[in-house]
Enzyme design. Sequence first.
Site: not given
Length: 136
Positions: A93, A30-31, A86, A99, A101
Amino acid sequence: MDNCVFCKILKNEIPSATVYEDNKFRAIMDIGPVAKGHVILLAKEHTANLLEAEDELLSAALPAVKKVANAVKKTVGCDGINVLQNNGEAAGQTVFHLHIHVIPRTNEDGVKLPPQKASYAEGEAAELARRIAENL
C-alpha cells in the site's frame, strides 16, 4: 486528510477520469496502470485501509467492484480481472486511503501474479489456523 492524494481527487482538486460514482465510492482510471483499463475504486470516506473501515462501507464495496469489473471486462475484452486491495506498507500500500484496484488481464499480458508461494511444515497450518481463530 489534507495530504491524501485520493481525498484531493475526491474533492476535485486533482483531475481524474471518472468511470463510476455512487454515494460511497468513485472509480477512476489508474494513472499508472498495470494494463489499459485499470481502474481504482476510491472510498469517499477517508479511512486508511480495509482493516480500519466500517463494515457498512465494506458491504457496499464488493457490489461496486463487481459493477466496475463487469464494465471493464465488457469494454476492453480481457480474459479475466484481478481485484487487488493492499493493507499496510509491507503489503504494497502506497496511498493510505481505502481503494480497490480492478485490473483487466489477458492470457498473454506477462503480468506475474500471484507472487511466489510459501509452504508450511507438518502441522504448522493447523496450528496457525487455531491461533488465528482465537483472534476472531
